[in-house]
Design a protein around this motif. Structure first.
Motif, PDB file in Angstrom:
ATOM      1  N   TRP A  73       5.447  -1.431 109.808  1.00  0.00           N
ATOM      2  CA  TRP A  73       5.159  -1.582 108.384  1.00  0.00           C
ATOM      3  C   TRP A  73       4.504  -2.914 108.078  1.00  0.00           C
ATOM      4  O   TRP A  73       3.506  -2.981 107.347  1.00  0.00           O
ATOM      5  CB  TRP A  73       6.448  -1.411 107.585  1.00  0.00           C
ATOM      6  CG  TRP A  73       6.229  -1.422 106.105  1.00  0.00           C
ATOM      7  CD1 TRP A  73       6.706  -2.310 105.196  1.00  0.00           C
ATOM      8  CD2 TRP A  73       5.442  -0.478 105.347  1.00  0.00           C
ATOM      9  NE1 TRP A  73       6.270  -1.982 103.929  1.00  0.00           N
ATOM     10  CE2 TRP A  73       5.503  -0.863 103.997  1.00  0.00           C
ATOM     11  CE3 TRP A  73       4.703   0.649 105.692  1.00  0.00           C
ATOM     12  CZ2 TRP A  73       4.857  -0.170 102.991  1.00  0.00           C
ATOM     13  CZ3 TRP A  73       4.051   1.346 104.681  1.00  0.00           C
ATOM     14  CH2 TRP A  73       4.134   0.938 103.355  1.00  0.00           C
TER      15      TRP A  73
ATOM     16  N   PHE B  54       4.361   6.532 105.601  1.00  0.00           N
ATOM     17  CA  PHE B  54       5.026   6.462 104.301  1.00  0.00           C
ATOM     18  C   PHE B  54       5.824   5.164 104.199  1.00  0.00           C
ATOM     19  O   PHE B  54       6.398   4.687 105.181  1.00  0.00           O
ATOM     20  CB  PHE B  54       5.968   7.658 104.122  1.00  0.00           C
ATOM     21  CG  PHE B  54       5.257   8.976 104.023  1.00  0.00           C
ATOM     22  CD1 PHE B  54       4.803   9.447 102.801  1.00  0.00           C
ATOM     23  CD2 PHE B  54       5.019   9.729 105.153  1.00  0.00           C
ATOM     24  CE1 PHE B  54       4.128  10.655 102.709  1.00  0.00           C
ATOM     25  CE2 PHE B  54       4.346  10.936 105.086  1.00  0.00           C
ATOM     26  CZ  PHE B  54       3.901  11.400 103.853  1.00  0.00           C
TER      27      PHE B  54
ATOM     28  N   THR C  24      11.097   6.327 101.516  1.00  0.00           N
ATOM     29  CA  THR C  24      10.729   7.745 101.464  1.00  0.00           C
ATOM     30  C   THR C  24      11.778   8.559 102.209  1.00  0.00           C
ATOM     31  O   THR C  24      12.361   8.090 103.190  1.00  0.00           O
ATOM     32  CB  THR C  24       9.347   7.960 102.111  1.00  0.00           C
ATOM     33  OG1 THR C  24       8.406   7.065 101.526  1.00  0.00           O
ATOM     34  CG2 THR C  24       8.866   9.390 101.928  1.00  0.00           C
TER      35      THR C  24
ATOM     36  N   VAL D 276      10.244  14.401 104.756  1.00  0.00           N
ATOM     37  CA  VAL D 276       9.003  14.207 105.505  1.00  0.00           C
ATOM     38  C   VAL D 276       9.045  15.005 106.808  1.00  0.00           C
ATOM     39  O   VAL D 276       8.088  15.708 107.166  1.00  0.00           O
ATOM     40  CB  VAL D 276       8.771  12.710 105.809  1.00  0.00           C
ATOM     41  CG1 VAL D 276       7.633  12.532 106.818  1.00  0.00           C
ATOM     42  CG2 VAL D 276       8.442  11.947 104.534  1.00  0.00           C
TER      43      VAL D 276
ATOM     44  N   ARG E 112      -1.499  16.314 106.109  1.00  0.00           N
ATOM     45  CA  ARG E 112      -1.507  15.460 104.902  1.00  0.00           C
ATOM     46  C   ARG E 112      -1.444  16.300 103.632  1.00  0.00           C
ATOM     47  O   ARG E 112      -0.706  15.971 102.697  1.00  0.00           O
ATOM     48  CB  ARG E 112      -2.763  14.589 104.891  1.00  0.00           C
ATOM     49  CG  ARG E 112      -2.887  13.711 103.643  1.00  0.00           C
ATOM     50  CD  ARG E 112      -4.168  12.900 103.641  1.00  0.00           C
ATOM     51  NE  ARG E 112      -5.352  13.732 103.619  1.00  0.00           N
ATOM     52  CZ  ARG E 112      -5.856  14.281 102.521  1.00  0.00           C
ATOM     53  NH1 ARG E 112      -5.260  14.108 101.348  1.00  0.00           N
ATOM     54  NH2 ARG E 112      -6.953  15.016 102.582  1.00  0.00           N
TER      55      ARG E 112
ATOM     56  N   LEU F 186       2.055  17.579 103.024  1.00  0.00           N
ATOM     57  CA  LEU F 186       2.954  16.515 102.567  1.00  0.00           C
ATOM     58  C   LEU F 186       2.681  16.162 101.105  1.00  0.00           C
ATOM     59  O   LEU F 186       3.608  16.001 100.310  1.00  0.00           O
ATOM     60  CB  LEU F 186       2.794  15.290 103.468  1.00  0.00           C
ATOM     61  CG  LEU F 186       3.369  15.436 104.884  1.00  0.00           C
ATOM     62  CD1 LEU F 186       2.794  14.387 105.821  1.00  0.00           C
ATOM     63  CD2 LEU F 186       4.897  15.329 104.855  1.00  0.00           C
ATOM     64  N   GLU F 187       1.409  16.050 100.747  1.00  0.00           N
ATOM     65  CA  GLU F 187       1.077  15.707  99.366  1.00  0.00           C
ATOM     66  C   GLU F 187       1.455  16.836  98.413  1.00  0.00           C
ATOM     67  O   GLU F 187       1.878  16.588  97.280  1.00  0.00           O
ATOM     68  CB  GLU F 187      -0.406  15.364  99.249  1.00  0.00           C
ATOM     69  CG  GLU F 187      -0.762  14.047  99.935  1.00  0.00           C
ATOM     70  CD  GLU F 187      -2.204  13.621  99.702  1.00  0.00           C
ATOM     71  OE1 GLU F 187      -2.988  14.449  99.205  1.00  0.00           O
ATOM     72  OE2 GLU F 187      -2.529  12.458 100.033  1.00  0.00           O
TER      73      GLU F 187
ATOM     74  N   LEU G 180       4.829  14.074  98.458  1.00  0.00           N
ATOM     75  CA  LEU G 180       4.978  12.915  99.349  1.00  0.00           C
ATOM     76  C   LEU G 180       3.608  12.251  99.518  1.00  0.00           C
ATOM     77  O   LEU G 180       2.715  12.797 100.156  1.00  0.00           O
ATOM     78  CB  LEU G 180       5.532  13.359 100.704  1.00  0.00           C
ATOM     79  CG  LEU G 180       6.942  13.964 100.656  1.00  0.00           C
ATOM     80  CD1 LEU G 180       7.218  14.798 101.906  1.00  0.00           C
ATOM     81  CD2 LEU G 180       7.985  12.858 100.512  1.00  0.00           C
ATOM     82  N   LYS G 181       3.434  11.079  98.928  1.00  0.00           N
ATOM     83  CA  LYS G 181       2.149  10.384  98.928  1.00  0.00           C
ATOM     84  C   LYS G 181       2.144   9.295  99.996  1.00  0.00           C
ATOM     85  O   LYS G 181       2.900   8.325  99.916  1.00  0.00           O
ATOM     86  CB  LYS G 181       1.885   9.758  97.555  1.00  0.00           C
ATOM     87  CG  LYS G 181       0.566   9.005  97.468  1.00  0.00           C
ATOM     88  CD  LYS G 181      -0.619   9.934  97.548  1.00  0.00           C
ATOM     89  CE  LYS G 181      -1.929   9.159  97.332  1.00  0.00           C
ATOM     90  NZ  LYS G 181      -3.120  10.019  97.538  1.00  0.00           N
ATOM     91  N   PRO G 182       1.299   9.426 101.024  1.00  0.00           N
ATOM     92  CA  PRO G 182       1.303   8.427 102.100  1.00  0.00           C
ATOM     93  C   PRO G 182       0.558   7.150 101.729  1.00  0.00           C
ATOM     94  O   PRO G 182      -0.318   7.152 100.868  1.00  0.00           O
ATOM     95  CB  PRO G 182       0.596   9.154 103.243  1.00  0.00           C
ATOM     96  CG  PRO G 182      -0.319  10.108 102.560  1.00  0.00           C
ATOM     97  CD  PRO G 182       0.369  10.533 101.297  1.00  0.00           C
ATOM     98  N   GLU G 183       0.914   6.082 102.405  1.00  0.00           N
ATOM     99  CA  GLU G 183       0.189   4.816 102.281  1.00  0.00           C
ATOM    100  C   GLU G 183      -1.064   4.828 103.153  1.00  0.00           C
ATOM    101  O   GLU G 183      -2.076   4.208 102.826  1.00  0.00           O
ATOM    102  CB  GLU G 183       1.087   3.650 102.720  1.00  0.00           C
ATOM    103  CG  GLU G 183       2.303   3.426 101.859  1.00  0.00           C
ATOM    104  CD  GLU G 183       1.944   2.902 100.484  1.00  0.00           C
ATOM    105  OE1 GLU G 183       1.062   2.024 100.387  1.00  0.00           O
ATOM    106  OE2 GLU G 183       2.536   3.377  99.499  1.00  0.00           O
TER     107      GLU G 183
END
Length: 239
Positions: free
Chosen positions: A7, A142, A146, A151, A184, A187-188, A192-195
Motif C-alpha cells: 500500500w 483496494f 475494504t 472482494v 474489474r 467488482l465495480e 467495490l471501487k479499486p484504487e
C-alpha cells in the motif's frame, strides 16, 4: 493470503505521478495512439484501447481530447511512427528494473536509458535478464478497510486467480492480463471501487532498500521516469 505491504509503495507511486501530471498525459496519448493503430478505434472491440482511455480519464484528461487522439490514431492521420521497446536492468542492491518505452528513435532512447543507469549506479542488462522475476498479470488494488470477504467472493467468481491482503490491510486482486477488465467490472458492479486497476509486471519477490540505498534507487527511478520516451517502469524494490 497474507502478503507484504504494497500500500505504501502504491500511494508513493501515485503521489509522484500526480506531481508529473503533464507527463502522464503525454504517455497516455502515446498509449492511446499505439492501441488504436494496432486494434482499431472502437474501445468496445479493443481491450488495450479501453484501458488506455481509462488511464486518460483517471488522469483527468478531457473527453474531447481523448476522442481527438483516438480519431487521429485510428484514422491513420499524420503522426509519429512509434515503436514499443522494453529495456531491462539492475538498480541499487541488485533490484530488478523493467522499462517500457515508446519511441520514434530507438538509438536515442537506448542511449538515454543506458546513460541513466550508468550515471546513477545501475546496469542496463540484456533482453530477458530480469523479466523472469516478474509476472505479467492484471492487478486490482483496494484501500485498507475494504471488505476482504466481499472482494474475494466477487473476484474469484469473476475469474480472478488470487486475492492477497497485505500487512496494512490493502487488498490485491490478481488475474490473467486478458481477464482484468472482466474482473474489474464485476467488482465495480458490486460497489467495490479499486484504487488501481491495470495490467502490470508484478515482481515475484521484492528487495528491501533503506537509507542511502533507497535514496539512490529512487533517484535512478526518477531519472528514468523523466525520460521522454519512457512509458512505464516496473521494479522489485521496497523503498
Amino acid at each position: 493470503m497474507a502478503g507484504h505491504s504494497k500500500w505504501a509503495n502504491i500511494q508513493h507511486r501515485k503521489g509522484r505521478q500526480d506531481e508529473k501530471r503533464g507527463k502522464i498525459w503525454t504517455r497516455v496519448i502515446r498509449e492511446i495512439t499505439v492501441a488504436a493503430r494496432a486494434g482499431g478505434g472502437d474501445p468496445t472491440m479493443n481491450p488495450r484501447l479501453r484501458l488506455a482511455i481509462e488511464k486518460a480519464k483517471a488522469a483527468n484528461m478531457p473527453a474531447d481530447r481523448i476522442k481527438y487522439n483516438v480519431d487521429k490514431a485510428s484514422g491513420n492521420l499524420e503522426g509519429q511512427a512509434l515503436e514499443e521497446i522494453r529495456y531491462e536492468g539492475y538498480g541499487i542492491g541488485g533490484a530488478a528494473i523493467i522499462i517500457d518505452t515508446m519511441t520514434d528513435n530507438k538509438v536515442r532512447t537506448v542511449a538515454e536509458v543506458r546513460h541513466a543507469f550508468s550515471k546513477h549506479g545501475g546496469n542496463l542488462g540484456t533482453e530477458g535478464s530480469v523479466s523472469f522475476q516478474f509476472k505479467h498479470c492484471g492487478q486490482i488494488v483496494f484501500a485498507p478497510g475494504t471488505s476482504e470477504d466481499q472482494v474475494m467472493e466477487v473476484a474469484l467468481e469473476a475469474g480472478a486467480e488470487d486475492v492477497i491482503t497485505d500487512d496494512e490491510g490493502a487488498i490485491e486482486v490478481l488475474s490473467a492480463a486478458p481477464d482484468l477488465e472482466k474482473v474489474r467490472e464485476a467488482l465495480e458492479a458490486a460497489g467495490l471501487k479499486p484504487e488501481v486497476a491495470e495490467v502490470t509486471m508484478r515482481p515475484e519477490n521484492t528487495i528491501d532498500l533503506a537509507g542511502e540505498d533507497a535514496e539512490r534507487m529512487q533517484k535512478l527511478l526518477d531519472v528514468l521516469e523523466d525520460l521522454d520516451d519512457v512509458q512505464e517502469i516496473f521494479h522489485n524494490a521496497n523503498l
